[in-house]
Motif scaffolding. Structure first.
Motif, mmCIF file in Angstrom:
data_model
loop_
_atom_site.group_PDB
_atom_site.id
_atom_site.type_symbol
_atom_site.label_atom_id
_atom_site.label_comp_id
_atom_site.label_asym_id
_atom_site.label_seq_id
_atom_site.Cartn_x
_atom_site.Cartn_y
_atom_site.Cartn_z
ATOM 1 N N GLN A 6 0.838 -1.192 0.000
ATOM 2 C CA GLN A 6 0.000 0.000 0.000
ATOM 3 C C GLN A 6 0.880 1.251 0.000
ATOM 4 N N PRO A 7 0.377 2.363 -0.509
ATOM 5 C CA PRO A 7 1.153 3.611 -0.392
ATOM 6 C C PRO A 7 1.230 4.054 1.064
ATOM 7 N N SER A 8 2.281 4.782 1.379
ATOM 8 C CA SER A 8 2.415 5.333 2.729
ATOM 9 C C SER A 8 2.029 6.808 2.719
ATOM 10 N N PHE A 9 1.657 7.312 3.906
ATOM 11 C CA PHE A 9 1.236 8.707 4.048
ATOM 12 C C PHE A 9 2.010 9.346 5.197
ATOM 13 N N THR A 10 2.507 10.553 4.941
ATOM 14 C CA THR A 10 3.327 11.259 5.919
ATOM 15 C C THR A 10 2.722 12.616 6.223
ATOM 16 N N SER A 11 2.530 12.899 7.497
ATOM 17 C CA SER A 11 2.120 14.225 7.956
ATOM 18 C C SER A 11 3.238 14.791 8.819
ATOM 19 N N GLN A 12 3.653 16.028 8.534
ATOM 20 C CA GLN A 12 4.760 16.600 9.302
ATOM 21 C C GLN A 12 4.614 18.105 9.430
ATOM 22 N N MET A 13 5.253 18.629 10.485
ATOM 23 C CA MET A 13 5.324 20.072 10.722
ATOM 24 C C MET A 13 6.788 20.469 10.835
ATOM 25 N N LYS A 14 7.097 21.661 10.351
ATOM 26 C CA LYS A 14 8.468 22.147 10.372
ATOM 27 C C LYS A 14 8.489 23.589 10.860
ATOM 28 N N LEU A 15 9.382 23.854 11.812
ATOM 29 C CA LEU A 15 9.586 25.195 12.347
ATOM 30 C C LEU A 15 11.010 25.628 12.021
ATOM 31 N N THR A 16 11.169 26.798 11.400
ATOM 32 C CA THR A 16 12.488 27.290 10.982
ATOM 33 C C THR A 16 12.699 28.708 11.495
ATOM 34 N N TYR A 17 13.882 28.952 12.033
ATOM 35 C CA TYR A 17 14.235 30.288 12.501
ATOM 36 C C TYR A 17 15.600 30.676 11.939
ATOM 37 N N ARG A 18 15.693 31.883 11.399
ATOM 38 C CA ARG A 18 16.968 32.404 10.894
ATOM 39 C C ARG A 18 17.342 33.656 11.667
ATOM 40 N N TYR A 19 18.550 33.643 12.220
ATOM 41 C CA TYR A 19 19.148 34.845 12.784
ATOM 42 C C TYR A 19 20.401 35.155 11.979
ATOM 43 N N LYS A 20 20.345 36.182 11.148
ATOM 44 C CA LYS A 20 21.422 36.508 10.224
ATOM 45 C C LYS A 20 21.721 35.271 9.365
ATOM 46 N N ASN A 21 22.929 34.722 9.440
ATOM 47 C CA ASN A 21 23.254 33.528 8.650
ATOM 48 C C ASN A 21 23.163 32.238 9.463
ATOM 49 N N TRP A 22 22.639 32.329 10.646
ATOM 50 C CA TRP A 22 22.451 31.154 11.500
ATOM 51 C C TRP A 22 21.021 30.645 11.291
ATOM 52 N N VAL A 23 20.872 29.412 10.792
ATOM 53 C CA VAL A 23 19.558 28.839 10.484
ATOM 54 C C VAL A 23 19.345 27.577 11.304
ATOM 55 N N THR A 24 18.219 27.508 12.002
ATOM 56 C CA THR A 24 17.858 26.340 12.804
ATOM 57 C C THR A 24 16.450 25.898 12.431
ATOM 58 N N SER A 25 16.265 24.600 12.245
ATOM 59 C CA SER A 25 14.936 24.072 11.906
ATOM 60 C C SER A 25 14.642 22.839 12.737
ATOM 61 N N PHE A 26 13.360 22.646 13.049
ATOM 62 C CA PHE A 26 12.897 21.483 13.799
ATOM 63 C C PHE A 26 11.696 20.897 13.080
ATOM 64 N N THR A 27 11.750 19.594 12.800
ATOM 65 C CA THR A 27 10.686 18.903 12.069
ATOM 66 C C THR A 27 10.201 17.723 12.886
ATOM 67 N N VAL A 28 8.884 17.544 12.931
ATOM 68 C CA VAL A 28 8.288 16.414 13.629
ATOM 69 C C VAL A 28 7.151 15.874 12.773
ATOM 70 N N GLY A 29 6.992 14.540 12.757
ATOM 71 C CA GLY A 29 5.947 13.976 11.918
ATOM 72 C C GLY A 29 5.690 12.516 12.196
ATOM 73 N N LYS A 30 4.730 11.964 11.445
ATOM 74 C CA LYS A 30 4.357 10.557 11.564
ATOM 75 C C LYS A 30 4.042 10.016 10.175
ATOM 76 N N GLU A 31 4.569 8.835 9.887
ATOM 77 C CA GLU A 31 4.320 8.162 8.619
ATOM 78 C C GLU A 31 3.571 6.864 8.883
#
Length: 711
Positions: A495-520
């Motif tokens: 069967q095909p799989s399904f993925t739901s996810q959320m991503k939060l990204t913050y940039r301070y000047k050239n410093w980039v941080t991201s956080f992703t959480v989800g379920k497949e």
């Protein structure tokens, strides 16, 4: 410590935002001063966009594939596979459009593309509903463009040296007039690559098996691509592209299987195997696109046709090693054909601070696989083997559509979209008289919002739901051999799989941080199954109930001195996999991390030195542990003749430390340890030469979701 005076300086726009300036006379660090310059990193709808051309971090990179290895959020494995967000294989776009290449063709193209021809790279680890639902990630490569009339040419050559050598040659020509833009791209690659596999396999109260495999692959690849863009007027543009790619490969694989009883006191059998292979692939493709733009209204049409023909002949020879007695011998003859047609139309309308966009897409793919096995009989004649032979076809039709809305409210931008995809598929295992037919409709929403505090601070949040359909090889219910006692089998009921996810990204000047959480859900995986009576190891396909995942990534540039730049990348991953296996349930939480440090030294007389190091901690899944590994690369670059000639020398994986070692977790079931080694420790010589009067770069041929899956 006494504070020293520092003078203000102007810096190149491509230099990093964080500058740790060491000035003046003392060579030791007296104080760290952070200054701001033009950004080399920015966010676009929460996606990181990194400048490439002129960026010192990539100056010594021989090609764009090496640039991607150093790009935050992107990883390249030892076989050249590209991943984002952990282990997600992204679609690769050129100037906003996907490109028509197989994974091997794509690698060759990226190796032939010098960093100087690339304006920027955008990494999208959470695409919106506007894009095909298969695209869990996208890497969009923006080429440098110039409207100058005339012609332009570029040659790029790479030579790789290990035990054997491999060579890549690419020539790009373009001619630009006021109304027309013509392009011709051709390449020829050839050489030998090697691979080794070692394994220990032991079940409780059964035999102990040790496997060693060595493989040499001699390949030749020819490709040609030509196209024309017709700019009818300011509102209308028409383009057409055609391409051909031709690949041949002669592979020699030899192996041994040493088997003893459970306490290793008695030899059971000691066999050796040979598996010579002749492989060829022919690809033909044509793409036509039309665009119309009038004030705030845009319309785009894209049509694509792709034809792929794969042919492969194998010999499987198994002998008793002490006596050289022939134990078994069979041959295979494979013919695989793939035809894909797609058509899509997109329209958008700008209304003040808002944009409304909608689109429709139709795709049809037809894949046919016919593999015949013949086994040597006791009469020394090859006889048709119906148990192994296979006729399998897969037809898939997809209707898709989407609508998206974007609006900006001061510093806040909001995007929302909804996509539907109706899939109709028929898989037919002709030799087993088994037909599986499916028809399903899925709704796939997406949402994102970005708030720009100021030029230095941005925050973005996004959500998406994606679908992953099984590829042809995962569905084909017949054996694909790695060795006489090792093969994998497809499963037409996946069967095909399904993925739901959320991503939060913050940039301070050239410093980039991201956080992703989800379920497949309905995760597509393979699992091992060993038969102690026959000593056969099968890899079977199945759907896992679910897995939960999360990953945190951050990247930060630091300037220690004018001549010394450092870019650090740190990523942490979490995987919670619910896996039923052999009447047991394994649900382990696996944590791992990855650290990369890229150091660039600007030396005298125009030389640039680069030292890149990557470390991956212990990882794995519910069944296997993957041991830690690391790699170190060293490269030197120099430009000549007003930067028309660019020379680079690199030593990748200097300590030959990037092999992959796995160990089965559950010793009560099976003690299975295996190691994969590729010849990624290589000396690389690169030469690039640009000529001509124009810098116009035509648009690349486009690739569809279905072509990604037809591999």
């Amino acid at each position: 410590m006494q504070k020293k005076e520092y003078e203000t300086k102007e810096f190149d726009k491509t230099e990093d935002l964080f500058l740790i300036e060491l000035k003046p006379s003392a060579e030791t660090i007296a104080e760290v001063v952070i200054r701001s310059v033009s950004r080399s990193i920015k966010l676009n709808d929460g996606n990181m966009v990194m400048n490439v051309s002129g960026n010192k971090d990539f100056k010594t990179s021989a090609n764009l594939l090496e640039v991607l290895r150093k790009t935050p959020g992107v990883s390249i494995d030892q076989e050249g596979g590209i991943f984002v967000g952990g282990r997600i294989t992204p679609a690769v776009f050129i100037d906003g459009k996907p490109i028509t290449m197989s994974s091997q063709e794509l690698q060759a193209y990226l190796r032939a593309l010098p960093p100087e021809m690339v304006e920027s790279i955008e990494v999208n680890a959470n695409p919106s509903s506007k894009y095909d639902a298969e695209f869990k990630g996208i890497i969009d490569i923006k080429l440098k463009r110039n409207g100058n009339l005339g012609w332009k040419g570029n040659y790029n050559g790479n030579a790789y040296a290990n035990k054997f050598s491999y060579r890549e040659n690419a020539l790009n020509l373009s001619y630009n007039t006021e109304k027309m833009a013509y392009s011709l791209q051709t390449s020829y690659n050839n050489g030998i690559s090697t691979y080794q596999y070692n394994a220990l396999q032991k079940l409780a109260n059964t035999n102990v098996m040790r496997t060693n495999t060595y493989q040499e692959d001699e390949g030749n690849v020819y490709s040609i691509q030509t196209g024309a863009d017709f700019r009818m007027n300011d509102k209308n543009r028409l383009g057409i592209s055609v391409r051909g790619n031709f690949r041949t490969s002669d592979r020699i694989r030899s192996g041994s299987l040493y088997t003893t009883n459970k306490d290793e006191s008695q030899l059971i059998f000691n066999t050796e195997s040979e598996n010579p292979t002749e492989y060829s692939q022919k690809n033909y493709g044509i793409t036509a696109d039309y665009s119309f733009q009038n004030k705030g209204f845009k319309l785009n049409f894209l049509g694509n046709y792709l034809s792929v023909k794969n042919m492969q002949k194998d010999d499987f020879i198994n002998r008793d090693k002490p006596t050289s007695q022939l134990l078994s011998y069979w041959k295979s003859d494979l013919l695989n054909k793939i035809d894909i047609q797609t058509a899509q139309i997109d329209v958008s309308q700008k209304m003040g601070n808002a944009d409304l966009e909608a689109g429709m897409k139709y795709s049809y793919s037809d894949t046919n696989n016919n593999i015949r096995y013949d086994t040597l009989s006791v009469n020394d004649r090859f006889v048709f083997d119906p148990e192994r032979s296979n006729m399998f076809s897969y037809k898939e039709k997809i209707w898709a559509g989407y609508v998206s809305y974007r609006q900006k409210f001061g510093k806040l931008q909001v995007n929302a979209g909804l996509r539907f995809e109706n899939t109709q598929s028929i898989s037919d295992a002709v030799t087993k008289d088994s037909v599986v037919s499916r028809n399903y409709l899925e709704w796939l929403p997406s949402f994102s919002t970005t708030y720009t505090f100021n030029k230095s601070n941005e925050l973005s949040l996004s959500y998406s739901r994606k679908i992953t359909r099984p590829v042809f090889s995962q569905l084909n219910p017949f054996r694909f051999y790695f060795s006489p006692l090792n093969y994998w089998i497809g499963n037409p009921y996946l069967q095909p799989s399904f993925t739901s996810q959320m991503k939060l990204t913050y940039r301070y000047k050239n410093w980039v941080t991201s956080f992703t959480v989800g379920k497949e859900k309905d995760v597509l995986v393979r699992y091992p199954l060993y038969n102690p009576k026959t000593n056969v190891l099968e890899y079977l396909g199945t759907n896992l109930p679910y897995r939960k995942f999360a990953y945190l990534e951050t990247s930060f540039p630091v300037k220690v001195a004018k001549w010394w730049n450092i870019t650090g990348q740190v990523a942490g991953y979490y995987n919670d996999e619910f896996r039923p296996y052999l009447d047991e349930i394994f649900a382990l939480k696996v944590y791992n991390y990855e650290v990369r440090v890229n150091q660039v030294f600007t030396l005298q007389k125009g030389y640039t030195l680069n030292l890149f190091a990557n470390y991956e901690s212990k990882t794995g899944n519910s069944l296997y542990i993957i041991k830690p590994r690391y790699t170190v690369d060293l490269s030197l670059q120099k430009s000549w003749f007003d930067s028309k000639l660019n020379t680079k020398i690199s030593y990748n994986n200097m300590f030959d430390s990037y092999d992959q070692s796995l160990e089965f977790r559950h010793k009560q079931i099976m003690d299975n340890r295996l190691t994969h080694w590729w010849d990624s420790s290589r000396l690389i010589l690169s030469v690039g030469y640009s000529f001509g009067s124009s810098k116009y770069q035509v648009k690349e041929i486009q690739k569809t979701e279905e072509e990604n899956r037809a591999r």
